[in-house]
Structures are given as structure tokens and as C-alpha cells.
Design a protein around this motif. Structure first.
Motif, PDB file in Angstrom:
ATOM      1  N   TRP A  61      43.308  37.295  29.731  1.00  0.00           N
ATOM      2  CA  TRP A  61      41.983  37.491  29.152  1.00  0.00           C
ATOM      3  C   TRP A  61      42.115  38.188  27.810  1.00  0.00           C
ATOM      4  CZ3 TRP A  61      38.413  34.932  31.719  1.00  0.00           C
ATOM      5  CH2 TRP A  61      38.534  34.750  33.104  1.00  0.00           C
ATOM      6  N   PRO A  62      41.355  37.764  26.787  1.00  0.00           N
ATOM      7  CA  PRO A  62      41.397  38.481  25.509  1.00  0.00           C
ATOM      8  C   PRO A  62      41.098  39.976  25.658  1.00  0.00           C
ATOM      9  CG  PRO A  62      40.285  36.386  25.229  1.00  0.00           C
ATOM     10  CD  PRO A  62      40.505  36.562  26.709  1.00  0.00           C
ATOM     11  N   ARG A  63      40.219  40.300  26.603  1.00  0.00           N
ATOM     12  CA  ARG A  63      39.971  41.688  26.989  1.00  0.00           C
ATOM     13  C   ARG A  63      40.020  41.754  28.502  1.00  0.00           C
ATOM     14  NH1 ARG A  63      35.987  43.718  29.433  1.00  0.00           N
ATOM     15  NH2 ARG A  63      34.403  42.191  28.849  1.00  0.00           N
ATOM     16  N   ALA A  64      40.801  42.693  29.028  1.00  0.00           N
ATOM     17  CA  ALA A  64      40.921  42.815  30.484  1.00  0.00           C
ATOM     18  C   ALA A  64      39.550  43.000  31.117  1.00  0.00           C
ATOM     19  CB  ALA A  64      41.825  43.984  30.835  1.00  0.00           C
ATOM     20  N   LEU A  65      39.380  42.437  32.292  1.00  0.00           N
ATOM     21  CA  LEU A  65      38.105  42.553  32.997  1.00  0.00           C
ATOM     22  C   LEU A  65      37.813  44.004  33.353  1.00  0.00           C
ATOM     23  CD1 LEU A  65      38.397  39.542  35.474  1.00  0.00           C
ATOM     24  CD2 LEU A  65      37.120  39.615  33.325  1.00  0.00           C
ATOM     25  N   ARG A  66      36.546  44.386  33.226  1.00  0.00           N
ATOM     26  CA  ARG A  66      36.105  45.716  33.632  1.00  0.00           C
ATOM     27  C   ARG A  66      35.833  45.716  35.138  1.00  0.00           C
ATOM     28  NH1 ARG A  66      32.826  45.169  28.588  1.00  0.00           N
ATOM     29  NH2 ARG A  66      33.817  46.489  27.003  1.00  0.00           N
ATOM     30  N   PRO A  67      35.811  46.894  35.763  1.00  0.00           N
ATOM     31  CA  PRO A  67      35.609  46.939  37.222  1.00  0.00           C
ATOM     32  C   PRO A  67      34.347  46.213  37.685  1.00  0.00           C
ATOM     33  CG  PRO A  67      36.367  49.068  36.434  1.00  0.00           C
ATOM     34  CD  PRO A  67      36.126  48.226  35.210  1.00  0.00           C
ATOM     35  N   GLU A  68      33.248  46.353  36.936  1.00  0.00           N
ATOM     36  CA  GLU A  68      31.992  45.735  37.357  1.00  0.00           C
ATOM     37  C   GLU A  68      31.994  44.207  37.181  1.00  0.00           C
ATOM     38  OE1 GLU A  68      31.308  47.185  33.058  1.00  0.00           O
ATOM     39  OE2 GLU A  68      32.383  47.863  34.856  1.00  0.00           O
ATOM     40  N   GLU A  69      32.968  43.686  36.440  1.00  0.00           N
ATOM     41  CA  GLU A  69      33.055  42.244  36.215  1.00  0.00           C
ATOM     42  C   GLU A  69      33.939  41.547  37.243  1.00  0.00           C
ATOM     43  OE1 GLU A  69      32.715  42.675  31.335  1.00  0.00           O
ATOM     44  OE2 GLU A  69      34.671  42.486  32.307  1.00  0.00           O
ATOM     45  N   ARG A  70      34.840  42.279  37.833  1.00  0.00           N
ATOM     46  CA  ARG A  70      35.871  41.679  38.681  1.00  0.00           C
ATOM     47  C   ARG A  70      35.334  40.883  39.880  1.00  0.00           C
ATOM     48  NH1 ARG A  70      41.030  43.573  38.439  1.00  0.00           N
ATOM     49  NH2 ARG A  70      41.195  43.751  40.710  1.00  0.00           N
ATOM     50  N   PRO A  71      34.288  41.345  40.588  1.00  0.00           N
ATOM     51  CA  PRO A  71      33.824  40.570  41.741  1.00  0.00           C
ATOM     52  C   PRO A  71      33.317  39.174  41.385  1.00  0.00           C
ATOM     53  CG  PRO A  71      32.951  42.809  41.800  1.00  0.00           C
ATOM     54  CD  PRO A  71      33.543  42.617  40.448  1.00  0.00           C
ATOM     55  N   TYR A  72      33.048  38.926  40.117  1.00  0.00           N
ATOM     56  CA  TYR A  72      32.438  37.659  39.701  1.00  0.00           C
ATOM     57  C   TYR A  72      33.469  36.662  39.163  1.00  0.00           C
ATOM     58  CZ  TYR A  72      28.447  40.616  40.402  1.00  0.00           C
ATOM     59  OH  TYR A  72      27.533  41.460  40.977  1.00  0.00           O
ATOM     60  N   ARG A  78      41.688  38.014  38.546  1.00  0.00           N
ATOM     61  CA  ARG A  78      41.070  39.259  38.101  1.00  0.00           C
ATOM     62  C   ARG A  78      42.049  40.168  37.367  1.00  0.00           C
ATOM     63  NH1 ARG A  78      37.937  40.383  43.884  1.00  0.00           N
ATOM     64  NH2 ARG A  78      36.486  38.608  43.691  1.00  0.00           N
ATOM     65  N   ASP A  79      43.321  40.029  37.655  1.00  0.00           N
ATOM     66  CA  ASP A  79      44.321  40.929  37.084  1.00  0.00           C
ATOM     67  C   ASP A  79      45.184  40.260  36.026  1.00  0.00           C
ATOM     68  OD1 ASP A  79      43.690  43.275  38.625  1.00  0.00           O
ATOM     69  OD2 ASP A  79      44.539  42.249  40.360  1.00  0.00           O
ATOM     70  N   LEU A  80      44.722  39.155  35.463  1.00  0.00           N
ATOM     71  CA  LEU A  80      45.469  38.553  34.367  1.00  0.00           C
ATOM     72  C   LEU A  80      45.579  39.561  33.229  1.00  0.00           C
ATOM     73  CD1 LEU A  80      43.985  34.924  34.171  1.00  0.00           C
ATOM     74  CD2 LEU A  80      46.193  35.634  35.109  1.00  0.00           C
ATOM     75  N   PRO A  81      46.691  39.560  32.494  1.00  0.00           N
ATOM     76  CA  PRO A  81      46.889  40.576  31.447  1.00  0.00           C
ATOM     77  C   PRO A  81      45.934  40.403  30.275  1.00  0.00           C
ATOM     78  CG  PRO A  81      48.592  38.902  31.338  1.00  0.00           C
ATOM     79  CD  PRO A  81      47.828  38.637  32.602  1.00  0.00           C
TER      80      PRO A  81
END
Length: 345
Positions: A61-72, A78-81
Motif C-alpha cells: 500500500w502507498p500508505r500502510a492501513l490504519r487500524p480503523e481501516e483494516r477490518p474493511y 491488511r499487513d502489506l508493506p
């Protein structure tokens, strides 16, 4: 190795592509491998495009996912660099990093102006990695899905999502067929904590308003290309929109109690709507495929008596089809909180 684990976890196998040569949206003829298993997304819009079409090919991801975004997002991805971005604001990914990732293809999704064409040509020449530019405008969405679906070796997936996008456009066109321009709701996009950044008519940031059948009140009327601008509260008061949409929770939390906004029709009537933003914004942020669910949300806001079905069901179906994830009831609750607007006092 990581990519192989993700493919196995998600239950998908890469399908050999027969692309060979692709003509991208800028008219560049690009040679691509017969099999594309690893894609570097040049910016956030491209990462969503690749994820929707072939998530196991996305290298990060260009920007790592934030915690509130991960469930979606589907769990294996979810843990791609964090890879950074090559294009747009804060384009900080350097070519050494791209070469270290060693993708089969670089994809950029958005503007195909000469600036981006030149970047694609230069990056491709310096790295030897094929680089395609894809038109990110709303009307080009089905074409973009088919183009990139074929390039990634998943043409059936591209065709299925393109058909879903076309069905959404057709449903909106059917509503608008008998609604003259002057009868359509007047809409203001309030960006930022003070609500005074907006996009003028023709901006990719407000394209969703116009495509859903709203009249963007930020219309300079001089025919210049649309873009983001800073408005004054006096300009918003004068335009007196019927509806205000925003993705900023700070602005939304205070707008109904702010005396500067109190006299505006949308505020008086409780028609200020907070857009969902997980995992990506429904209005823009970024302006990519995420706007397709936002377009349906917007059409329902503008024409509540004409748009069928329940938003909750529509969101659940969209996230399953486009984002590869089955949302729990709690996830849906958090996603749609406050999106229907607030009743007037």
C-alpha cells in the motif's frame, strides 16, 4: 515467498495473461509480461484498482492501513508493506525502492496529462519495468477495469466489475432522465476541519456530485478546469446549498452549532452528511474505485424517493464484490455511523 503465502491464504491462483502489448489510456504502447504476478501501485488510486482486480498481485500500500481501516480489507492483505507513492502529493517512493520490490508492472490510475505520461516514460526507461497509465475519470471506469483486468490476467474479473459500474451509471441516468438541471439539488463539498476547502465544477474531487445528479455550487462559471480551492464562508452563505457533504468528522461535529453556518439551508434542514471513509473515502481520498459505492450513497442522498434498496445491504454487497471482504454487523455499524445526516433542531 510472501506473495506465494498470500495467494495460498486468499485461495486465488494467478491466471496467465495474454496481453503481450497494451495500449494504455494515454496512447502509449507498452510491452508487458504474459504473466503479471507483482504490481507496484504508483499512488493510492492505483492501489485500490489493483486490489479490487487482483489483490494477490499488489506488492504494498502507498500508505500502510490504519487500524480503523483494516477490518474493511480482506485479512491476507491488511499487513502489506508501505511502499510510498511515485505520483501526486508527497510522491516519495524512489526508483531504488521500486527496483528492490521488482514488480512485473507499474500501474498509475488518475490523470493522463503529459506530466504523468512523461513520468511513466522516464520511470520505465530507467527501471526497465513496464508502466501503464490508466484514466481515472468516472466515465472511464468500466474501460479502466477491462484494460487493467486484461493486463493482470483476470479479464473476467475486470468485466464483472465493469458491468457493475455500468449498471450504477445506468441507474442514475434513468433517474436523471426526467429531472431538469434546474430542479436538481445544489450541493457543496466541505473538505477539511473548517469545511472551506472544496472542489470546483469539473474537479476529480467533486466529480461524484455532478455524476450523481447534483449541481456543484462551487462553479466559477468561467470554463476553467476544475480543481481544489479555498472558499470563504461568505461564498458558501451566498451559494446557500441544499445539501452539504463532507468526510471530515471535525467539521461535521461542529457545523450544526456554528453560528457562521447556521443560516445555510442545508444546515437549517439537517442535510449535512458525513461520508464513510473506511477503508477509503466514499467521496474522494483518493479519487478511485472507492467512489463507486460513494456514487450510490450520493444518489440516495440526492434522490431518496427514487434510489431503491437499503444502504446497509448495498454496502455489504459492494464490499464483498469489490473489496473481497464480508463485513460483520458491527463493521457495518461503524462504517455507516452518521452517514444519513442529522435531523434539524
Amino acid at each position: 515467498m510472501i506473495r506465494a503465502v498470500l495467494i495460498a491464504a486468499f485461495g486465488l491462483l494467478a491466471v496467465p495473461a495474454l496481453a503481450g502489448t497494451v495500449t494504455d489510456s494515454s496512447g502509449r504502447v507498452v510491452e508487458i509480461p504474459d504473466r503479471v504476478d507483482a504490481v507496484f501501485a504508483a499512488g493510492p488510486p492505483a492501489s485500490i484498482l489493483v486490489y479490487a482486480l487482483k489483490p494477490e498481485a499488489l506488492t504494498g500500500w502507498p500508505r500502510a492501513l490504519r487500524p480503523e481501516e483494516r477490518p474493511y480489507i480482506a485479512e491476507p492483505f491488511r499487513d502489506l508493506p508501505e511502499t510510498g507513492r511515485l505520483t501526486g502529493r508527497g510522491g516519495e517512493a524512489n526508483l531504488e525502492r521500486v527496483l528492490a520490490i521488482d514488480p512485473d508492472l507499474i500501474v498509475d490510475f488518475g490523470s493522463v496529462r503529459d506530466t504523468y505520461r512523461d513520468l511513466a516514460e522516464r520511470t520505465q526507461a530507467q527501471t526497465g519495468i513496464p508502466y501503464i497509465l490508466v484514466n481515472g475519470r468516472f466515465e472511464a471506469t468500466p474501460e479502466a477495469l477491462r484494460l487493467v483486468g486484461a493486463a493482470l490476467g483476470v479479464p473476467e474479473r475486470g468485466a464483472a466489475l465493469a458491468a457493475d459500474a455500468e449498471a450504477t451509471f445506468a441507474a442514475i441516468d434513468a433517474i436523471l432522465a426526467d429531472v431538469p438541471l434546474e430542479a436538481r439539488p445544489r450541493v457543496y463539498l466541505a473538505r477539511g476541519p473548517d469545511g472551506l476547502e472544496t472542489g470546483t465544477v469539473g474537479s476529480i474531487n467533486t466529480e461524484i456530485i455532478e455524476r450523481a445528479g447534483g449541481r456543484n455550487v462551487a462553479d466559477p462559471g468561467d470554463g476553467r478546469p476544475g480543481g481544489l480551492v479555498q472558499a470563504s464562508i461568505e461564498q458558501v452563505i451566498l451559494s446557500d446549498p441544499d445539501i452539504i457533504v463532507t468526510w471530515d468528522r471535525t467539521f461535521y461535529a461542529k457545523v450544526f452549532d456554528d453560528p457562521l453556518w447556521a443560516g445555510i439551508k442545508a444546515v437549517r434542514e439537517g442535510r449535512v452528511h458525513l461520508s464513510p471513509t473506511a477503508p477509503f473515502g466514499w467521496i474522494d481520498r483518493p479519487p478511485s474505485l472507492n467512489r463507486m459505492i460513494g456514487l450510490r450513497w450520493m444518489a440516495r442522498l440526492l434522490y431518496p424517493d427514487r434510489w431503491p434498496g437499503a444502504l446497509r445491504d448495498e454496502a455489504r454487497d459492494f464490499y464483498r464484490l469489490w473489496y473481497h471482504v464480508d463485513l460483520s454487523e458491527d463493521d457495518l455499524d461503524r462504517l455507516l455511523e452518521w452517514s444519513a445526516g442529522r435531523p434539524p433542531n
